[in-house]
Design a protein around this motif. Sequence first.
Motif, mmCIF file in Angstrom:
data_model
loop_
_atom_site.group_PDB
_atom_site.id
_atom_site.type_symbol
_atom_site.label_atom_id
_atom_site.label_comp_id
_atom_site.label_asym_id
_atom_site.label_seq_id
_atom_site.Cartn_x
_atom_site.Cartn_y
_atom_site.Cartn_z
ATOM 1 N N ARG A 144 6.005 -10.960 2.304
ATOM 2 C CA ARG A 144 5.677 -10.812 0.890
ATOM 3 C C ARG A 144 6.317 -11.952 0.124
ATOM 4 O O ARG A 144 7.527 -12.137 0.170
ATOM 5 C CB ARG A 144 6.167 -9.469 0.355
ATOM 6 C CG ARG A 144 5.863 -9.312 -1.120
ATOM 7 C CD ARG A 144 6.097 -7.931 -1.654
ATOM 8 N NE ARG A 144 7.388 -7.393 -1.280
ATOM 9 C CZ ARG A 144 7.701 -6.107 -1.381
ATOM 10 N NH1 ARG A 144 6.821 -5.240 -1.795
ATOM 11 N NH2 ARG A 144 8.897 -5.690 -1.048
ATOM 12 N N MET A 145 5.486 -12.675 -0.580
ATOM 13 C CA MET A 145 5.945 -13.806 -1.376
ATOM 14 C C MET A 145 5.841 -13.436 -2.852
ATOM 15 O O MET A 145 4.806 -12.925 -3.309
ATOM 16 C CB MET A 145 5.043 -15.019 -1.116
ATOM 17 C CG MET A 145 5.404 -16.244 -1.915
ATOM 18 S SD MET A 145 4.201 -17.590 -1.729
ATOM 19 C CE MET A 145 4.301 -17.914 0.003
ATOM 20 N N THR A 146 6.891 -13.659 -3.590
ATOM 21 C CA THR A 146 6.862 -13.448 -5.030
ATOM 22 C C THR A 146 6.188 -14.648 -5.678
ATOM 23 O O THR A 146 6.511 -15.793 -5.368
ATOM 24 C CB THR A 146 8.293 -13.272 -5.572
ATOM 25 O OG1 THR A 146 8.886 -12.152 -4.918
ATOM 26 C CG2 THR A 146 8.285 -13.053 -7.067
#
Length: 147
Positions: A144-146
Amino acid sequence: MTVELRAATPSDQSDFRRLWQGFCDGYGLTLAPEVTDFTWGRLMDPGNALTLRLACLDGRPQGFAIHQHHPSTWVLGDDGYLEDLYVAPEARGRGLGRALIEDLVAIGRARGWRRLYWLTEIENAAARRLYDQFCDNDGHIRYRMTL
């Protein structure tokens, strides 16, 4: 003990906020109040994909399942995604988590979903004991990349 599973209504806001805070506390999360306000608004918007189901004991909400469905490239139809599942500590061990998952299975089958999936932390042994009774984990790791 009477268990009821139902869709949330606007009158459930204070119970949702109580349960949501317990969910966040369990993960050591602190969310800005506007995030919770935004989430509640989405959950009450019939045009939004997120849906909130409640598990009530003797009329009082003691657990929730937040889910949505979406198209899939892997099946002929949609997938259901159980985004968040929570049961208040004082209500655990009474089958509410199982009932919420079974409720989503029934909803998904009735709506023609092809699969139901969810994620949990690898160290969440209590949840994994329940989830392992439904199916095996599929071996995927989430990234998961912000943005």
